[in-house]
Scaffold this active site. Structure first.
Site, PDB file in Angstrom:
ATOM      1  CG  HIS A 170      -1.894   1.169   1.191  1.00 32.27           C
ATOM      2  ND1 HIS A 170      -2.937   1.255   0.296  1.00 32.27           N
ATOM      3  CD2 HIS A 170      -1.935   2.313   1.918  1.00 32.27           C
ATOM      4  CE1 HIS A 170      -3.590   2.377   0.489  1.00 32.27           C
ATOM      5  NE2 HIS A 170      -3.003   3.054   1.467  1.00 32.27           N
TER       6      HIS A 170
ATOM      7  CG  HIS B 122      -1.665   6.787  -1.595  1.00 29.37           C
ATOM      8  ND1 HIS B 122      -2.972   6.741  -2.033  1.00 29.37           N
ATOM      9  CD2 HIS B 122      -1.676   6.218  -0.358  1.00 29.37           C
ATOM     10  CE1 HIS B 122      -3.736   6.162  -1.102  1.00 29.37           C
ATOM     11  NE2 HIS B 122      -2.968   5.841  -0.082  1.00 29.37           N
TER      12      HIS B 122
ATOM     13  CD  GLU C 129      -7.945   6.570  -4.252  1.00 31.28           C
ATOM     14  OE1 GLU C 129      -7.710   6.067  -3.154  1.00 31.28           O
ATOM     15  OE2 GLU C 129      -7.530   7.704  -4.589  1.00 31.28           O
TER      16      GLU C 129
ATOM     17  CB  SER D 123     -19.310  12.221  -1.860  1.00 37.42           C
ATOM     18  OG  SER D 123     -18.804  13.544  -1.967  1.00 37.42           O
TER      19      SER D 123
ATOM     20  CG  HIS E  28     -10.480   7.551  -1.001  1.00 33.50           C
ATOM     21  ND1 HIS E  28     -11.127   8.124   0.065  1.00 33.50           N
ATOM     22  CD2 HIS E  28      -9.170   7.847  -0.847  1.00 33.50           C
ATOM     23  CE1 HIS E  28     -10.229   8.763   0.814  1.00 33.50           C
ATOM     24  NE2 HIS E  28      -9.045   8.609   0.282  1.00 33.50           N
TER      25      HIS E  28
ATOM     26  CG  HIS F 234      -7.753   4.163   2.246  1.00 37.22           C
ATOM     27  ND1 HIS F 234      -7.799   4.995   1.157  1.00 37.22           N
ATOM     28  CD2 HIS F 234      -6.438   3.939   2.478  1.00 37.22           C
ATOM     29  CE1 HIS F 234      -6.565   5.258   0.738  1.00 37.22           C
ATOM     30  NE2 HIS F 234      -5.722   4.618   1.514  1.00 37.22           N
TER      31      HIS F 234
ATOM     32  CD  GLU G 103      -6.624   6.389   7.298  1.00 38.82           C
ATOM     33  OE1 GLU G 103      -7.356   6.501   6.295  1.00 38.82           O
ATOM     34  OE2 GLU G 103      -5.475   6.866   7.364  1.00 38.82           O
TER      35      GLU G 103
ATOM     36  CG  ASP H 156      -0.915   5.280   3.671  1.00 38.69           C
ATOM     37  OD1 ASP H 156      -1.275   5.442   2.495  1.00 38.69           O
ATOM     38  OD2 ASP H 156      -1.685   5.397   4.634  1.00 38.69           O
TER      39      ASP H 156
HETATM   40  C1  BEZ Z   1     -15.081  13.583  -2.712  1.00 40.51           C
HETATM   41  O1  BEZ Z   1     -16.292  13.582  -2.933  1.00 40.51           O
HETATM   42  O2  BEZ Z   1     -14.245  13.800  -3.604  1.00 40.51           O
HETATM   43  C2  BEZ Z   1     -14.592  13.319  -1.311  1.00 40.51           C
HETATM   44  C3  BEZ Z   1     -15.506  13.077  -0.297  1.00 40.51           C
HETATM   45  C4  BEZ Z   1     -15.040  12.805   0.985  1.00 40.51           C
HETATM   46  C5  BEZ Z   1     -13.680  12.804   1.236  1.00 40.51           C
HETATM   47  C6  BEZ Z   1     -12.769  13.039   0.219  1.00 40.51           C
HETATM   48  C7  BEZ Z   1     -13.229  13.309  -1.050  1.00 40.51           C
HETATM   49 FE   FE2 Z   2      -3.527   5.086   1.899  1.00 47.39          FE
END
Ligand code: BEZ
Ligand code: FE2
Length: 420
Positions: A65, A67, A150, A154, A188, A215, A218, A319
């Site tokens: 893992h 990035h 990835e 939202s 994500h 993830h 966490e 990470d």
């Molecule tokens: C997004 O919609 O890009 C998002 C939502 C929550 C945390 C991080 C990114």
């Molecule tokens: Fe991570």
């Protein structure tokens, strides 16, 4: 074909067996024989052989893992509090992806990250890619790569665009697919991926049998959000998205989505109780822990005793530099050895070595992680003190860099030094 040997050949099998003055005979694609170095040389007298004095040979290590795209972060993101960190990621993520940041070039920073992995004996990475900027450097590197495209998002209005963007990146990664480069999918997290986006993405992953990473649990903030749709994330959504959503899932509901997915990596799980840990085991999921990242963002470590009680092997990862100061897996092993201070030292050291070798490939088709006939010819060689009794702890405590690293039967560190 060739033979390499060393004072200790650490098989990284379930019993943690070690051959003294052992050897491995291999060709590019596989291990042909494992025996004492002398008998291998007698058995195959006409092939090149090399003995590494005062060294241990292990399988090449796996860092499941990271990035790589966040490799330019040094002192920009806020450490010490998960919420403040995530706020700082949202504010700075575009800045961090700039081609040039404070005199450093993104590509150079990613290449340095890859070098750090290789120098620490890593031959296999699970790289989570948010944008696809890391595709070329990883595909051109000697590493074996599990490339997790990835998805994150939202906002219902842009889900289609995000999904199309994911499909395009997946396609790009398939265009460089080969035996060393494997396209995969990352979700994500439950707090950042809309259920409709999750559903569509999982359909692709399941249909194409792609490995999956997520993830999960966490932070306390995430747990509170999933359980009660309140707390830090409520304010987060108001602040950054001007919205007031409820969590898309509860903990169980989120896990349900993954019931039919094979080969899944759950990253962090700091807030998972034993029931959840057991469900993950039933799904044959893997748990990846990143102790330095967990320290920096959540001041907490995964409870390894709880995992052990459930019979769950763990994997160790670094990470990204978004939540770590280095991508060296040897650094991570050292910190973990000191941090889990309630566990017997040599026992813990062995468990940690297995977490970056054998455990990483359990229940997968990849012939890696353990030195055995038929497995791939991927090895790390470490210079270590001679005392066998403390082999595992010595390897973690005293080694700062791999002495040699073989991937697909080829030594790669020598060329790396020549290139620089
Ligand atoms: C997004 O919609 O890009 C998002 C939502 C929550 C945390 C991080 C990114
Ligand atoms: Fe991570």
């Amino acid at each position: 074909m060739q033979i390499i040997g060393a004072d200790f050949v650490v098989l990284c099998d379930a019993e943690f067996r070690v051959l003294k003055r052992g050897g491995v005979c291999f060709e590019s694609d596989e291990i042909i024989a494992i025996d004492s170095y002398t008998s291998l040389c007698q058995q195959y007298p006409d092939i090149p052989s090399q003995y590494y004095e005062s060294c241990a040979i292990t399988p090449a290590l796996a860092n499941l893992h990271l990035h790589l795209e966040f490799s330019q972060n040094e002192g920009i993101l806020h450490f010490g509090d998960f919420g403040k960190w995530l706020d700082s990621v949202i504010v700075n993520r575009e800045t961090l992806m700039q081609e040039k940041l404070m005199g450093v070039n993104l590509k150079t920073a990613m290449q340095q990250g890859i070098t750090e992995c290789l120098r620490s004996g890593v031959g296999f990475v699970g790289a989570v890619s948010s944008y696809g900027y890391d595709l070329e450097v990883l595909a051109d590197s000697p590493l074996r790569v599990l490339y997790f495209n990835e998805v994150i998002g939202s906002k219902i209005e842009v889900l289609d665009i995000l999904f199309q963007n994911f499909l395009a990146r997946l396609q790009d990664s398939k265009s460089v697919q080969n035996e060393r480069f494997i396209p995969a999918v990352a979700i994500h997290s439950p707090y950042s991926v809309h259920s409709k986006l999750l559903e569509k993405t999982l359909q692709v992953a399941q249909k194409e049998n792609l490995p999956l990473s997520v993830h999960f649990l966490e932070s306390q903030a995430e747990k509170e959000w999933l359980e009660t749709s309140s707390g830090y994330f409520q304010k987060f959504y108001q602040k950054f998205f001007g919205s007031n959503p409820k969590s898309f899932y509860d903990v169980q509901g989120f896990l349900e989505f993954f019931k039919d997915t094979k080969n899944i990596y759950f990253v962090h799980c700091l807030e998972a109780d034993s029931q959840i840990l057991r469900e993950i085991t039933t799904m044959k999921g893997k748990i990846i822990t990143c102790p330095k990242s967990n320290r920096l963002l959540n001041s907490k470590l995964l409870n390894l005793n709880a995992l052990q009680e459930c019979g769950i092997p763990f994997c160790l990862g670094t990470d990204g530099k978004s939540s770590n100061n280095s991508l060296s897996l040897l650094d991570e092993l050292k910190i973990a050895l000191f941090a889990y201070s309630d566990m017997p030292l040599e026992y813990l050291a062995r468990e940690l070595l297995l977490s970056v070798t054998r455990n990483a490939f359990l229940n997968t088709d990849w012939k890696l992680g353990e030195l055995k006939v038929g497995n791939f010819a991927d090895f790390a060689v470490f210079k270590i003190p001679k005392t066998e009794e403390f082999l595992a702890q010595n390897l973690i405590l005293y080694v700062r860099e791999a002495f040699a690293l073989y991937i697909k039967g080829m030594e790669v560190l020598e060329n790396l030094q020549e290139r620089e």
